[in-house]
Design a protein around this motif. Structure first.
Motif, PDB file in Angstrom:
ATOM      1  N   VAL A 104     -26.655   3.347  34.307  1.00 54.29           N
ATOM      2  CA  VAL A 104     -26.145   3.782  33.004  1.00 54.29           C
ATOM      3  C   VAL A 104     -24.914   2.950  32.644  1.00 54.29           C
ATOM      4  O   VAL A 104     -23.996   2.809  33.446  1.00 54.29           O
ATOM      5  CB  VAL A 104     -25.789   5.277  33.021  1.00 54.29           C
ATOM      6  CG1 VAL A 104     -25.244   5.710  31.661  1.00 54.29           C
ATOM      7  CG2 VAL A 104     -27.003   6.112  33.391  1.00 54.29           C
ATOM      8  N   SER A 105     -24.902   2.405  31.448  1.00 45.30           N
ATOM      9  CA  SER A 105     -23.777   1.588  30.993  1.00 45.30           C
ATOM     10  C   SER A 105     -22.987   2.328  29.919  1.00 45.30           C
ATOM     11  O   SER A 105     -23.442   3.330  29.359  1.00 45.30           O
ATOM     12  CB  SER A 105     -24.290   0.259  30.427  1.00 45.30           C
ATOM     13  OG  SER A 105     -25.021   0.484  29.233  1.00 45.30           O
ATOM     14  N   SER A 106     -21.815   1.812  29.608  1.00 44.93           N
ATOM     15  CA  SER A 106     -21.006   2.400  28.534  1.00 44.93           C
ATOM     16  C   SER A 106     -21.734   2.285  27.204  1.00 44.93           C
ATOM     17  O   SER A 106     -21.593   3.157  26.331  1.00 44.93           O
ATOM     18  CB  SER A 106     -19.644   1.702  28.460  1.00 44.93           C
ATOM     19  OG  SER A 106     -19.809   0.301  28.289  1.00 44.93           O
ATOM     20  N   SER A 114     -22.656   5.319  24.650  1.00 44.35           N
ATOM     21  CA  SER A 114     -22.221   5.300  23.246  1.00 44.35           C
ATOM     22  C   SER A 114     -23.341   5.668  22.289  1.00 44.35           C
ATOM     23  O   SER A 114     -23.079   6.097  21.151  1.00 44.35           O
ATOM     24  CB  SER A 114     -21.658   3.917  22.887  1.00 44.35           C
ATOM     25  OG  SER A 114     -22.712   2.949  22.854  1.00 44.35           O
ATOM     26  N   LYS A 115     -24.595   5.514  22.706  1.00 40.32           N
ATOM     27  CA  LYS A 115     -25.727   5.818  21.832  1.00 40.32           C
ATOM     28  C   LYS A 115     -26.162   7.276  21.910  1.00 40.32           C
ATOM     29  O   LYS A 115     -27.026   7.701  21.154  1.00 40.32           O
ATOM     30  CB  LYS A 115     -26.916   4.926  22.191  1.00 40.32           C
ATOM     31  CG  LYS A 115     -26.700   3.451  21.919  1.00 40.32           C
ATOM     32  CD  LYS A 115     -27.980   2.666  22.059  1.00 40.32           C
ATOM     33  CE  LYS A 115     -28.568   2.745  23.454  1.00 40.32           C
ATOM     34  NZ  LYS A 115     -29.816   1.982  23.591  1.00 40.32           N
ATOM     35  N   MET A 116     -25.566   8.029  22.840  1.00 35.61           N
ATOM     36  CA  MET A 116     -25.987   9.419  23.046  1.00 35.61           C
ATOM     37  C   MET A 116     -25.163  10.375  22.198  1.00 35.61           C
ATOM     38  O   MET A 116     -23.936  10.272  22.150  1.00 35.61           O
ATOM     39  CB  MET A 116     -25.835   9.793  24.526  1.00 35.61           C
ATOM     40  CG  MET A 116     -26.678   8.957  25.470  1.00 35.61           C
ATOM     41  SD  MET A 116     -26.351   9.415  27.209  1.00 35.61           S
ATOM     42  CE  MET A 116     -27.326   8.167  28.061  1.00 35.61           C
TER      43      MET A 116
END
Length: 639
Positions: A180-182, A186-188
């Motif tokens: 999981v990336s930042s 940010s899209k959640m």
């Protein structure tokens, strides 16, 4: 001076009053203190006990097992493998330098890893775990565990990581997971606590991404007791997470593997659909890549190699690639003309090798012309002039309407990444998108699958399935979720005139089974498995030049669509070979092999091929690379 008795008595009274006042004050203070102590020890005992325990009891989230992905026969396409790692938390990292030096001695963590750990701890929250080392061997993991007392704050953990046993074969369908990336966060809209577990794996592409909520599961909880140095003394409680749901796809791993092997070094795609249910039996894009590279974070060198490969291994060509369908589109034009009543199956059109419209010549692929041809003959010979005539009689709007009815220009609701809707243009589309009126030349180009018309290999397979059945076949790729069968969509009647369809199917049959058909060399000798199909060659440049005289990337695309058996259709197949040249010479032989493998469920017997070709076919199959999963490959290599 000597005091009088009166003065002495007064002084005594004053001292007694002061003593009483002080004594009362002390007694009152002790009483209040006692009451306060009683309040704290009795009435607030639970609260203070909780505060004390919170200083020594810690809760950790446990990652659940990700749901497994199977093919239609139960073969694993995506599984979980056990991994070992060690983590540390910022609030427990008081002796970080000493811990890292000790770990360098024990398991050889590099200076780069040590610098990374320091940076991540600096940026992390107090209780957020940071991975020191991941994917340790059992020996290294045992060393860390045995030296726990000398490693304050370090926690050894056993976890699960995704693994794809068939490697490249299902990379474009199943997809892959990654940390999981930042950017992912940010899209959640709502961030699941699961995604805050270090190195938690999230679906990034394909089914893994589109069905993330189904596959990920729910977090568990681990409660431990720690001492003042952050060392775990004991585990107090453990609640395992809820595993993700298992998914069974409609695909057949053997067919998919065979297609990849058969395509070899070509930049190509092939799709196989069950014409009764719409189940996608295979959807291969070639070349592919090993999705296991992405699970742990692909290296820059590996990713650069994939990006710079001119055969484009990253896109899923079977659903993302859109191509001019060439002559495989001629069945659409034929049905539109028949349905509008502008031609009958028996009516002939003369082909002199070209037609002149608006002062411009539109040539047939056969410059000498085909002479007089009816509908069946036009398909058998793939005559362009016949379809130029049909375009002028019928018009683009009727052709586009028929194309959409047969499944072109549609984006199917499948859990796959980047599905392309292709393009089924008409007059309104050109005016809206290009700001120009539709002209007759546009219709002539569209009638033979050129110009603005674009289709994906998946759409071409759907089109062929609908032609074979006269039913609204809708593709499906998820067979069941956690054992619950998923519905088959569509399947209702297309309500096309069966006599019209019979003429079109006859033309497709003669493409392969008439000695004058464009794909006669790729016929099936077994009469019970006879195939009907259509060749296609789509131009990627405006000038007509021999493919052998230009670089690979400027050569024509080779296409072929087919269904079989002719009398009782079971499968529809589409093949697109990028810059392959001719559909009859390149795509049709591949489609025949794929169709026969699908029908038999194994490498087809040589008796299915014309006797003159059997030696060549035998050598072709012998040269195919080993296919199957890891165990199957090992077994075959030993044999």
């Amino acid at each position: 001076m000597k005091r009088t008795p009166t003065e002495t008595a007064a002084s005594t009274r004053r001292i007694s009053r002061r003593a009483l006042f002080l004594g009362g004050s002390q007694l009152a203070f002790m009483g209040i203190l006692g009451l306060r102590m009683r309040y704290m020890q009795v009435e607030q005992a639970d609260e203070f006990r909780l505060l004390a325990e919170e200083n020594r009891i810690r809760d950790f989230l446990l990652a659940p097992a990700r749901g497994l992905i199977y093919d239609r026969s139960g073969t694993l396409l995506a599984e979980n493998e056990q991994t070992f790692r060690v983590v540390i938390r910022k609030e427990d990292a008081a002796e970080l330098d000493a811990v890292l030096m000790k770990l360098e001695e024990l398991i050889g963590i590099t200076p780069e890893d040590q610098a990374r750990v320091r940076k991540e701890l600096k940026d992390a929250g107090p209780s957020a775990p940071v991975i020191i080392a991941d994917r340790l061997s059992w020996e290294a993991f045992s060393l860390v565990s045995a030296n726990g007392p000398a490693l304050p704050g370090v926690t050894p953990e056993v976890g699960l990581s995704r693994y794809y046993p068939l490697h490249e074969d299902f990379a474009h369908l199943v997809g892959y997971v990654g940390p999981v990336s930042s950017y992912d966060i940010s899209k959640m809209e709502t961030v699941d606590p699961l995604y805050k577990i270090p190195k938690f794996q999230l679906g990034k592409f394909g089914v893994e991404a589109k069905l993330e909520d189904v596959l990920k599961g729910k977090a568990g909880l681990r409660r431990v007791e720690q001492n003042a140095y952050g060392r775990i003394i004991r585990e107090l409680d453990r609640q395992e997470g809820q595993p993700g749901n298992n998914i069974q796809l409609t695909v057949d791993h053997k067919v998919q593997n065979f297609i990849h092997a058969r395509l070899g070094g070509e930049s190509a795609a092939a799709v196989v659909i069950d014409v009764e249910t719409g189940d996608i039996i295979a959807a291969a894009s070639n070349p592919a890549y090993d999705p296991n590279l992405f699970v742990r974070g692909i290296s820059s060198a590996d990713y650069k190699a994939l990006l710079e490969n001119d055969h484009r291994p990253l896109p899923a060509k079977s659903v993302q690639g859109s191509y001019p369908p060439g002559s495989t589109f001629k069945m659409v034009t034929a049905l539109a003309a028949l349905d509008s009543g502008t031609v009958t199956p028996e009516e002939t059109v003369r082909c002199p090798g070209y037609v002149e419209v608006g002062g411009r010549r539109f040539h047939c692929w056969k410059r000498a012309g085909h002479g007089n041809l009816n509908l069946v003959g036009s398909l058998r010979h793939s005559c362009d002039v016949y379809y130029y005539e049909m375009a002028q009689r019928t018009g683009i709007d009727k052709i586009a309407e028929m194309g959409r009815k047969l499944g072109l220009g549609q984006e199917y609701d499948l859990p796959l990444s980047g599905i392309n809707s292709g393009l089924m243009p008409d007059k309104q589309w050109k005016l809206a998108k290009r700001g120009a009126e539709w002209v007759v030349g546009d219709s002539l180009n569209a009638a033979i699958g050129q110009g603005f018309v674009l289709a994906t290999p998946l759409q071409l397979a759907v089109m062929t399935a609908r032609l074979a059945t006269n039913r609204e076949i809708v593709p499906r790729i998820v067979k069941s979720i956690d054992g619950v069968e998923q519905p088959v969509l569509g399947g209702g009647p297309l309500e096309l005139n069966e006599n019209m369809l019979r003429a079109v199917r006859q033309g497709m049959y003669e493409v392969l089974n008439s000695n004058r058909g464009t794909a006669f060399a790729s016929r099936i000798a077994n009469e019970s498995l006879r195939m009907a199909g259509k060749t296609g060659t789509s131009q990627v440049r405006s000038t007509v030049v021999n493919n052998k005289q230009v670089p690979w990337e400027q050569r024509d695309h080779a296409l072929f669509v087919a269904f079989a058996p002719y009398d009782k259709p079971r499968y529809a197949v589409s093949v697109v070979v990028e810059h392959g040249g001719g559909g009859s010479s390149v795509a049709a032989p591949i489609a025949r092999d794929v169709m026969l493998f699908s029908l038999h469920g194994a490498v087809p017997p040589l008796s299915d091929y014309p006797s003159a070709q059997q030696n060549t076919i035998r050598e072709r199959f012998r040269a195919l690379p080993l296919i199957g999963n890891d165990a199957e490959r090992d077994e075959r290599s030993q044999a």
